[in-house]
Design a protein around this motif. Structure first.
Motif, PDB file in Angstrom:
ATOM      1  N   LEU A 343       0.820  -1.211   0.000  1.00  0.00           N
ATOM      2  CA  LEU A 343       0.000   0.000   0.000  1.00  0.00           C
ATOM      3  C   LEU A 343       0.859   1.267   0.000  1.00  0.00           C
ATOM      4  O   LEU A 343       0.596   2.215  -0.746  1.00  0.00           O
ATOM      5  N   ILE A 344       1.890   1.278   0.834  1.00  0.00           N
ATOM      6  CA  ILE A 344       2.765   2.453   0.905  1.00  0.00           C
ATOM      7  C   ILE A 344       3.476   2.679  -0.429  1.00  0.00           C
ATOM      8  O   ILE A 344       3.552   3.800  -0.935  1.00  0.00           O
ATOM      9  N   ALA A 345       3.982   1.594  -1.006  1.00  0.00           N
ATOM     10  CA  ALA A 345       4.665   1.704  -2.300  1.00  0.00           C
ATOM     11  C   ALA A 345       3.708   2.215  -3.375  1.00  0.00           C
ATOM     12  O   ALA A 345       4.073   3.049  -4.208  1.00  0.00           O
ATOM     13  N   GLY A 346       2.472   1.712  -3.356  1.00  0.00           N
ATOM     14  CA  GLY A 346       1.485   2.140  -4.342  1.00  0.00           C
ATOM     15  C   GLY A 346       1.126   3.611  -4.205  1.00  0.00           C
ATOM     16  O   GLY A 346       0.960   4.322  -5.208  1.00  0.00           O
ATOM     17  N   ALA A 347       1.007   4.092  -2.958  1.00  0.00           N
ATOM     18  CA  ALA A 347       0.675   5.497  -2.729  1.00  0.00           C
ATOM     19  C   ALA A 347       1.793   6.416  -3.220  1.00  0.00           C
ATOM     20  O   ALA A 347       1.537   7.440  -3.866  1.00  0.00           O
ATOM     21  N   LEU A 348       3.034   6.054  -2.920  1.00  0.00           N
ATOM     22  CA  LEU A 348       4.173   6.860  -3.376  1.00  0.00           C
ATOM     23  C   LEU A 348       4.243   6.906  -4.904  1.00  0.00           C
ATOM     24  O   LEU A 348       4.493   7.961  -5.502  1.00  0.00           O
ATOM     25  N   LYS A 349       4.012   5.766  -5.509  1.00  0.00           N
ATOM     26  CA  LYS A 349       4.037   5.693  -6.976  1.00  0.00           C
ATOM     27  C   LYS A 349       2.930   6.550  -7.574  1.00  0.00           C
ATOM     28  O   LYS A 349       3.119   7.226  -8.586  1.00  0.00           O
ATOM     29  N   MET A 350       1.756   6.538  -6.939  1.00  0.00           N
ATOM     30  CA  MET A 350       0.616   7.307  -7.423  1.00  0.00           C
ATOM     31  C   MET A 350       0.904   8.802  -7.401  1.00  0.00           C
ATOM     32  O   MET A 350       0.717   9.514  -8.406  1.00  0.00           O
TER      33      MET A 350
END
Length: 423
Positions: A343-350
């Motif tokens: 989730l954290i990785a996805g948010a940063l990527k977004m």
């Protein structure tokens, strides 16, 4: 004046809510399709499916290499002129077809190697590769065709098409995988509806363009100028965007590959946010009049609001992780820590992708070499501190890369504020 601002705010709230609701439906259908595939495919076959889907993303990035960004930027200048917009569109499609063959020649050998590395025999490799072709050729034009209704903010037909394609994928996957639980069947079932949806996109774009216009040399020069600026980072991101899957495919186990693929299904939350920004925010930023006094305010609010929405999503899903993971089944229900990292990785990527998209829409994308250098530095540091043969270590590395990319894209935006003010 205040009444006008209130009216504008209401229109924005209405459009975002409608777009968001439609995207929730689109992503929910896609999520159901993904869960169906996870539950019906054996772990080994789902690992193959994850590798194939990752490679499809790589093919799509390489065949685009900044072309769609160039089309958006050039189309934003002539979006009210059917002939000029038609020329921009056909120029983009012409360039993508040329880039497609290069992308195939690069990615097919890599796909075959990764499948072989995870124990697939040559027949499986051939069948999975062949099953990717329909989805890949549909992807060549759908990203370009979507730009036309996005620029004209004719969003409803676009979203209806996305919902129909998603339902088609869900039905086709359900009908085939119960009888044939193989990775290549799942990939093929996902690609066929995209071809149908591609045809519908052409009809949606038709009223706004003159399809008889040929590829324009001057437009091609402008698009290729954007491509040359973005191409190095596109080639790099084609390999690094799914670095978790790449590294696990080489160093990890088949089970770990399947786990990262299953957890990645919950990135639908950020896909919804990304779709809203892609459909509503970025086209409007591309269209902003150079004389507009509210450009920087609009850009700043877009970034801050997206950041806080991502923060809320990560916090809420982390609390609900035991219930969320139950959906994936017994093979994946123990991955609570890994789920939070995803989730954290996805948010940063977004958020990083949004900042990059804003800069690109205004004609000043982040320098490719800055992104590559920063990410290589992050990978080097991560390799020293994280275990690359374990899922948690790979995901921690992904977070470090995402954070580094975000910082670099924000710095580019900040350093080009004067350009954004005057253009």
């Amino acid at each position: 004046m205040q009444a006008v601002q209130i009216a504008k705010a209401k229109r924005w709230a209405k459009q975002i809510s409608i777009t968001g609701a439609a995207q929730i439906i689109v992503q929910a259908v896609g999520f159901l399709s993904g869960i169906l595939v996870i539950r019906l495919l054996p772990v080994e076959q789902y690992a193959y499916y994850t590798i194939a889907n990752t490679m499809l993303g790589t093919m799509t990035i390489l065949s685009d290499s900044g072309i769609s960004s160039g089309v958006m930027a050039q189309g934003g200048k002539v979006w009210q002129d059917k002939k000029k917009l038609g020329a921009v569109l056909n120029t983009g499609l012409y360039l993508r077809r040329r880039f497609a063959w290069v992308a195939l020649s690069i990615t097919i050998p890599i796909l075959s190697y990764l499948l072989w590395k995870q124990g697939a025999d040559w027949i499986t490799c051939v069948l999975i590769t062949a099953s990717l072709i329909p989805a890949f050729f549909a992807a060549l034009s759908d990203n370009i065709l979507q730009i036309v209704p996005k620029l004209h903010q004719n969003i409803t037909p676009l979203q209806q098409n996305q919902v129909t394609v998603g339902i088609g994928r869900l039905l086709l996957s359900g009908l085939t995988l119960f009888a044939f639980p193989w990775a290549f069947v799942a990939v093929f079932a996902s690609g066929i509806p995209r071809i149908w949806g591609n045809g519908k996109l052409k009809k949606i774009a038709e009223p706004y363009i003159d399809r008889s216009q040929r590829a324009n040399t001057s437009v091609q020069v402008e698009i290729m100028r954007m491509v040359k600026r973005i191409l190095p980072s596109s080639m790099y991101f084609a390999l690094s965007a799914e670095i978790t899957v790449w590294l696990l495919s080489i160093f990890g186990t088949t089970t770990a590959v399947a786990q990262i693929g299953a957890l990645g299904r919950f990135s639908l939350v950020f896909s919804i946010i990304s779709s809203i920004t892609s459909i509503v925010v970025l086209p409007r930023i591309a269209r902003l009049n150079p004389k507009s006094e509210k450009k920087l305010f609009f850009i700043g609010m877009s970034i801050l609001s997206t950041f806080f929405v991502c923060l809320i999503a990560v916090s809420l899903l982390s609390v609900l992780s035991p219930y969320v993971l139950w959906i994936l089944g017994d093979n994946y229900s123990s991955l609570k820590q890994e789920f939070v990292l995803v989730l954290i990785a996805g948010a940063l990527k977004m958020v990083s992708g949004l900042v990059f998209g804003i800069s690109t829409a205004r004609g000043k994308p982040t320098n490719s070499m800055h992104i590559i250098a920063g990410n290589i530095m992050a990978i080097t540091i991560g390799a020293l501190f994280f275990s690359l043969n374990e899922l948690a270590g790979i995901l921690s590395l992904s977070i470090l890369i995402g954070f580094t990319s975000l910082i670099i894209n924000v710095l580019n935006l900040f350093l080009n504020l004067k350009f954004f003010i005057n253009n």
